[in-house]
Design a protein around this motif. Structure first.
Motif, PDB file in Angstrom:
ATOM      1  N   LEU A 114      11.189 -18.167  20.745  1.00 55.56           N
ATOM      2  CA  LEU A 114      11.869 -19.409  21.128  1.00 55.56           C
ATOM      3  C   LEU A 114      12.655 -19.208  22.427  1.00 55.56           C
ATOM      4  CD1 LEU A 114      12.967 -22.307  20.528  1.00 55.56           C
ATOM      5  CD2 LEU A 114      14.832 -21.191  19.294  1.00 55.56           C
ATOM      6  N   GLN A 115      13.394 -18.097  22.513  1.00 51.23           N
ATOM      7  CA  GLN A 115      14.179 -17.846  23.722  1.00 51.23           C
ATOM      8  C   GLN A 115      13.282 -17.693  24.952  1.00 51.23           C
ATOM      9  OE1 GLN A 115      16.484 -14.482  22.188  1.00 51.23           O
ATOM     10  NE2 GLN A 115      18.340 -15.716  22.313  1.00 51.23           N
ATOM     11  N   THR A 116      12.181 -16.974  24.787  1.00 50.07           N
ATOM     12  CA  THR A 116      11.237 -16.791  25.905  1.00 50.07           C
ATOM     13  C   THR A 116      10.698 -18.139  26.377  1.00 50.07           C
ATOM     14  OG1 THR A 116      10.618 -14.625  25.087  1.00 50.07           O
ATOM     15  CG2 THR A 116       9.079 -15.679  26.603  1.00 50.07           C
ATOM     16  N   ARG A 117      10.254 -18.967  25.409  1.00 46.39           N
ATOM     17  CA  ARG A 117       9.671 -20.270  25.740  1.00 46.39           C
ATOM     18  C   ARG A 117      10.695 -21.149  26.470  1.00 46.39           C
ATOM     19  NH1 ARG A 117       7.681 -24.063  27.502  1.00 46.39           N
ATOM     20  NH2 ARG A 117       7.006 -25.955  26.465  1.00 46.39           N
ATOM     21  N   LEU A 118      11.924 -21.194  25.951  1.00 46.15           N
ATOM     22  CA  LEU A 118      12.940 -22.066  26.551  1.00 46.15           C
ATOM     23  C   LEU A 118      13.434 -21.526  27.893  1.00 46.15           C
ATOM     24  CD1 LEU A 118      14.949 -23.134  23.390  1.00 46.15           C
ATOM     25  CD2 LEU A 118      13.702 -24.644  24.933  1.00 46.15           C
ATOM     26  N   ASN A 119      13.589 -20.214  28.002  1.00 49.99           N
ATOM     27  CA  ASN A 119      14.017 -19.641  29.281  1.00 49.99           C
ATOM     28  C   ASN A 119      13.003 -19.936  30.381  1.00 49.99           C
ATOM     29  OD1 ASN A 119      16.416 -18.637  28.281  1.00 49.99           O
ATOM     30  ND2 ASN A 119      15.572 -16.626  27.800  1.00 49.99           N
ATOM     31  N   ASP A 120      11.713 -19.838  30.036  1.00 55.76           N
ATOM     32  CA  ASP A 120      10.658 -20.158  31.016  1.00 55.76           C
ATOM     33  C   ASP A 120      10.706 -21.635  31.407  1.00 55.76           C
ATOM     34  OD1 ASP A 120       9.853 -17.549  30.929  1.00 55.76           O
ATOM     35  OD2 ASP A 120       8.080 -17.900  29.682  1.00 55.76           O
ATOM     36  N   ALA A 121      10.801 -22.502  30.382  1.00 56.84           N
ATOM     37  CA  ALA A 121      10.752 -23.945  30.634  1.00 56.84           C
ATOM     38  C   ALA A 121      12.002 -24.436  31.374  1.00 56.84           C
ATOM     39  CB  ALA A 121      10.602 -24.697  29.308  1.00 56.84           C
ATOM     40  N   ALA A 122      13.154 -23.787  31.110  1.00 57.92           N
ATOM     41  CA  ALA A 122      14.413 -24.259  31.699  1.00 57.92           C
ATOM     42  C   ALA A 122      14.798 -23.487  32.955  1.00 57.92           C
ATOM     43  CB  ALA A 122      15.525 -24.134  30.663  1.00 57.92           C
ATOM     44  N   HIS A 123      13.941 -22.550  33.358  1.00 56.65           N
ATOM     45  CA  HIS A 123      14.189 -21.766  34.577  1.00 56.65           C
ATOM     46  C   HIS A 123      15.578 -21.113  34.563  1.00 56.65           C
ATOM     47  CE1 HIS A 123      10.482 -23.521  35.966  1.00 56.65           C
ATOM     48  NE2 HIS A 123      10.975 -24.730  35.811  1.00 56.65           N
ATOM     49  N   GLY A 124      15.928 -20.526  33.403  1.00 53.74           N
ATOM     50  CA  GLY A 124      17.167 -19.758  33.303  1.00 53.74           C
ATOM     51  C   GLY A 124      18.433 -20.581  33.200  1.00 53.74           C
ATOM     52  N   ARG A 125      18.329 -21.892  32.900  1.00 50.05           N
ATOM     53  CA  ARG A 125      19.527 -22.740  32.838  1.00 50.05           C
ATOM     54  C   ARG A 125      20.087 -22.848  31.415  1.00 50.05           C
ATOM     55  NH1 ARG A 125      18.005 -28.245  35.351  1.00 50.05           N
ATOM     56  NH2 ARG A 125      15.956 -27.709  34.530  1.00 50.05           N
ATOM     57  N   ILE A 126      19.699 -21.933  30.531  1.00 50.54           N
ATOM     58  CA  ILE A 126      20.202 -21.929  29.158  1.00 50.54           C
ATOM     59  C   ILE A 126      21.066 -20.696  28.947  1.00 50.54           C
ATOM     60  CG2 ILE A 126      19.554 -21.791  26.714  1.00 50.54           C
ATOM     61  CD1 ILE A 126      17.083 -23.362  27.320  1.00 50.54           C
ATOM     62  N   ALA A 127      22.263 -20.878  28.383  1.00 52.94           N
ATOM     63  CA  ALA A 127      23.157 -19.754  28.043  1.00 52.94           C
ATOM     64  C   ALA A 127      23.079 -19.535  26.531  1.00 52.94           C
ATOM     65  CB  ALA A 127      24.579 -20.082  28.463  1.00 52.94           C
ATOM     66  N   TRP A 128      22.798 -18.283  26.113  1.00 49.54           N
ATOM     67  CA  TRP A 128      22.553 -17.972  24.693  1.00 49.54           C
ATOM     68  C   TRP A 128      23.699 -17.189  24.056  1.00 49.54           C
ATOM     69  CZ3 TRP A 128      18.455 -19.925  22.170  1.00 49.54           C
ATOM     70  CH2 TRP A 128      17.373 -20.386  22.942  1.00 49.54           C
ATOM     71  N   THR A 129      23.913 -17.425  22.763  1.00 43.12           N
ATOM     72  CA  THR A 129      24.790 -16.597  21.931  1.00 43.12           C
ATOM     73  C   THR A 129      24.093 -16.402  20.596  1.00 43.12           C
ATOM     74  OG1 THR A 129      26.695 -17.734  22.881  1.00 43.12           O
ATOM     75  CG2 THR A 129      27.102 -16.353  20.968  1.00 43.12           C
ATOM     76  N   THR A 130      23.834 -15.151  20.201  1.00 39.08           N
ATOM     77  CA  THR A 130      23.230 -14.897  18.892  1.00 39.08           C
ATOM     78  C   THR A 130      24.334 -14.473  17.946  1.00 39.08           C
ATOM     79  OG1 THR A 130      21.227 -14.140  19.976  1.00 39.08           O
ATOM     80  CG2 THR A 130      21.467 -13.575  17.658  1.00 39.08           C
ATOM     81  N   GLU A 131      24.313 -15.040  16.738  1.00 39.72           N
ATOM     82  CA  GLU A 131      25.371 -14.768  15.784  1.00 39.72           C
ATOM     83  C   GLU A 131      24.833 -13.966  14.611  1.00 39.72           C
ATOM     84  OE1 GLU A 131      27.098 -18.642  15.148  1.00 39.72           O
ATOM     85  OE2 GLU A 131      27.478 -18.889  17.277  1.00 39.72           O
ATOM     86  N   GLU A 132      25.344 -14.242  13.423  1.00 39.24           N
ATOM     87  CA  GLU A 132      25.042 -13.377  12.279  1.00 39.24           C
ATOM     88  C   GLU A 132      23.638 -13.599  11.731  1.00 39.24           C
ATOM     89  OE1 GLU A 132      26.445 -17.159  10.353  1.00 39.24           O
ATOM     90  OE2 GLU A 132      27.007 -16.028  12.120  1.00 39.24           O
ATOM     91  N   ALA A 133      23.141 -12.570  11.012  1.00 38.35           N
ATOM     92  CA  ALA A 133      21.857 -12.686  10.317  1.00 38.35           C
ATOM     93  C   ALA A 133      22.138 -12.744   8.825  1.00 38.35           C
ATOM     94  CB  ALA A 133      20.981 -11.474  10.638  1.00 38.35           C
ATOM     95  N   HIS A 134      21.268 -13.440   8.098  1.00 35.17           N
ATOM     96  CA  HIS A 134      21.404 -13.499   6.653  1.00 35.17           C
ATOM     97  C   HIS A 134      20.018 -13.667   6.038  1.00 35.17           C
ATOM     98  CE1 HIS A 134      21.756 -17.584   8.344  1.00 35.17           C
ATOM     99  NE2 HIS A 134      21.084 -17.974   7.288  1.00 35.17           N
ATOM    100  N   GLY A 135      19.896 -13.305   4.772  1.00 36.23           N
ATOM    101  CA  GLY A 135      18.588 -13.383   4.121  1.00 36.23           C
ATOM    102  C   GLY A 135      18.529 -14.526   3.144  1.00 36.23           C
ATOM    103  N   GLU A 136      17.337 -15.134   3.037  1.00 33.54           N
ATOM    104  CA  GLU A 136      17.135 -16.153   2.012  1.00 33.54           C
ATOM    105  C   GLU A 136      15.662 -16.215   1.685  1.00 33.54           C
ATOM    106  OE1 GLU A 136      17.047 -20.306   4.354  1.00 33.54           O
ATOM    107  OE2 GLU A 136      18.939 -19.261   4.526  1.00 33.54           O
ATOM    108  N   PRO A 137      15.351 -16.580   0.421  1.00 35.51           N
ATOM    109  CA  PRO A 137      13.931 -16.656   0.056  1.00 35.51           C
ATOM    110  C   PRO A 137      13.250 -17.832   0.700  1.00 35.51           C
ATOM    111  CG  PRO A 137      15.375 -16.922  -1.884  1.00 35.51           C
ATOM    112  CD  PRO A 137      16.258 -16.796  -0.670  1.00 35.51           C
TER     113      PRO A 137
END
Length: 201
Positions: free
Chosen positions: A178-201
């Motif tokens: 998703l990040q690769t696709r959006l970074n390409d499409a937006a030409h680097g105009r997106i600022a990202w923050t990744t937060e916590e991971a959690h598990g679910e079925p």
């Protein structure tokens, strides 16, 4: 990959007049497991023991509830471990039939009761999810929403300020594409923050 259970499954054994009623089910944590055990006592007020085992990371537990130490909770927990389960509670309600089973007999009874329930249980993979946030110009909000939908993300929060701040949850494996696709499409105009991971079925 760790597994959880799709729904609760029950089993029942009668050994030398003692009745063992087993159940395996998915639970979120130790607090939920203790609520389940409390409900079992309410449903079976004349039972001799309600033994249980919880496999849930740092909240795992093995409770003999008055049976000789190591003859109920720990063997039940071992059955869960061998199945590569996570976030699963095993309970066994025992009505004593008047005949002593001995330590070996108890271990076999509690082990078999849980194992029989697991034989009938539908196991489902636990998918690791992560929560991420990004900031995009207003012109890219439509593109972002379409891509989130296409990558199976769940929208958690949208805040409109100078730009659009979006928080979402999605499977771990989908974040990088998703990040690769959006970074390409937006030409680097997106600022990202990744937060916590959690598990679910």
């Amino acid at each position: 990959m760790p597994l959880s259970l799709a729904s609760p499954v029950h089993s029942e054994l009668v050994i030398k007049k003692s009745r063992f009623i087993g159940c395996v089910q998915a639970v979120a944590d130790r607090a939920e497991a203790q609520q389940v055990v409390a409900r079992l006592w309410a449903e079976h007020p004349t039972a001799t023991h309600v033994c249980w085992a919880l496999l849930a990371g740092g909240q795992s537990a093995a409770v003999d509830d008055g049976e000789p130490s190591g003859t109920a909770g720990r063997p039940m927990l071992e059955v869960l471990r061998r199945q590569d389960l996570e976030g699963v509670l095993a309970t066994v309600v025992r009505y004593f039939g008047g005949v002593q089973l001995g330590a070996g007999g108890l271990v076999r009874a509690y082990t078999d009761c849980v194992a029989q329930a697991l034989l009938k249980a539908e196991k489902v993979p636990i998918t690791r999810h992560c929560t991420a946030s990004c900031r995009v110009p207003y012109a890219l909000e439509g593109l972002l929403r379409r891509e989130l939908d296409a990558h199976g993300a769940q929208l958690l929060d949208v805040a409109h300020g100078d730009e659009v701040n979006v928080t979402f949850s999605l499977p771990d494996s989908a974040l990088a594409p998703l990040q690769t696709r959006l970074n390409d499409a937006a030409h680097g105009r997106i600022a990202w923050t990744t937060e916590e991971a959690h598990g679910e079925p």
